[in-house]
Design a protein around this motif. Structure first.
Motif, PDB file in Angstrom:
ATOM      1  N   SER A  17      52.236 -75.161   2.202  1.00  0.00           N
ATOM      2  CA  SER A  17      51.363 -73.998   2.335  1.00  0.00           C
ATOM      3  C   SER A  17      51.290 -73.234   1.021  1.00  0.00           C
ATOM      4  N   LEU A  18      50.164 -72.573   0.842  1.00  0.00           N
ATOM      5  CA  LEU A  18      49.979 -71.653  -0.273  1.00  0.00           C
ATOM      6  C   LEU A  18      49.170 -70.470   0.215  1.00  0.00           C
ATOM      7  N   ARG A  19      49.380 -69.344  -0.433  1.00  0.00           N
ATOM      8  CA  ARG A  19      48.603 -68.142  -0.107  1.00  0.00           C
ATOM      9  C   ARG A  19      47.941 -67.647  -1.377  1.00  0.00           C
ATOM     10  N   LEU A  20      46.629 -67.651  -1.364  1.00  0.00           N
ATOM     11  CA  LEU A  20      45.864 -67.151  -2.492  1.00  0.00           C
ATOM     12  C   LEU A  20      45.472 -65.702  -2.245  1.00  0.00           C
ATOM     13  N   SER A  21      45.480 -64.917  -3.306  1.00  0.00           N
ATOM     14  CA  SER A  21      45.073 -63.524  -3.212  1.00  0.00           C
ATOM     15  C   SER A  21      44.067 -63.206  -4.304  1.00  0.00           C
TER      16      SER A  21
END
Length: 123
Positions: A17-21
């Protein structure tokens, strides 16, 4: 003018998983994420409208990704789960401050975009 600062890209293994902002320098009507892999056209991944939080997803993203926004901080997040090697691309944040509506995942709806953050998924 709108300045966009993207963060959260990186390298992960398949299934990760990755979370982009993305933080915008001012309020926006819609914020979205687009991606482009080498040799491919840029495609819309997900977007969210400011006032009612209506969301739009590509077929490949709608089951695995979620998008959210914090209007107070002009920020949008893209949570990407169960990543696949085919998700590898440069992801860019795009926003609209004046709407010329062409659809939630159509770039013609957007006025500004960031420089992008690389996402690499290895098998």
């Amino acid at each position: 003018q709108v300045q966009l600062v993207e963060s959260g890209g990186g390298s992960v293994q398949a299934g990760g998983s990755l979370r982009l902002s993305c933080v915008a320098s001012r309020d926006t009507i819609i914020m979205g994420w687009f991606r482009q892999a080498p040799g491919n056209e840029r495609e819309g991944v997900a977007s969210i409208i400011s006032d009612d939080h209506t969301t739009y997803f590509s077929d490949s993203a709608k089951v695995r990704f979620t998008i959210s926004r914090d209007n107070a901080n002009n920020t949008v997040h893209l949570q990407m789960n169960s990543l696949k090697p085919e998700d590898t691309a440069m992801y860019s944040c795009e926003v609209a401050i004046a709407i010329g509506w062409a659809g939630g995942l159509n770039r013609r709806s957007y006025n500004y975009w960031g420089q992008g953050t690389q996402v690499t998924v290895s098998s």
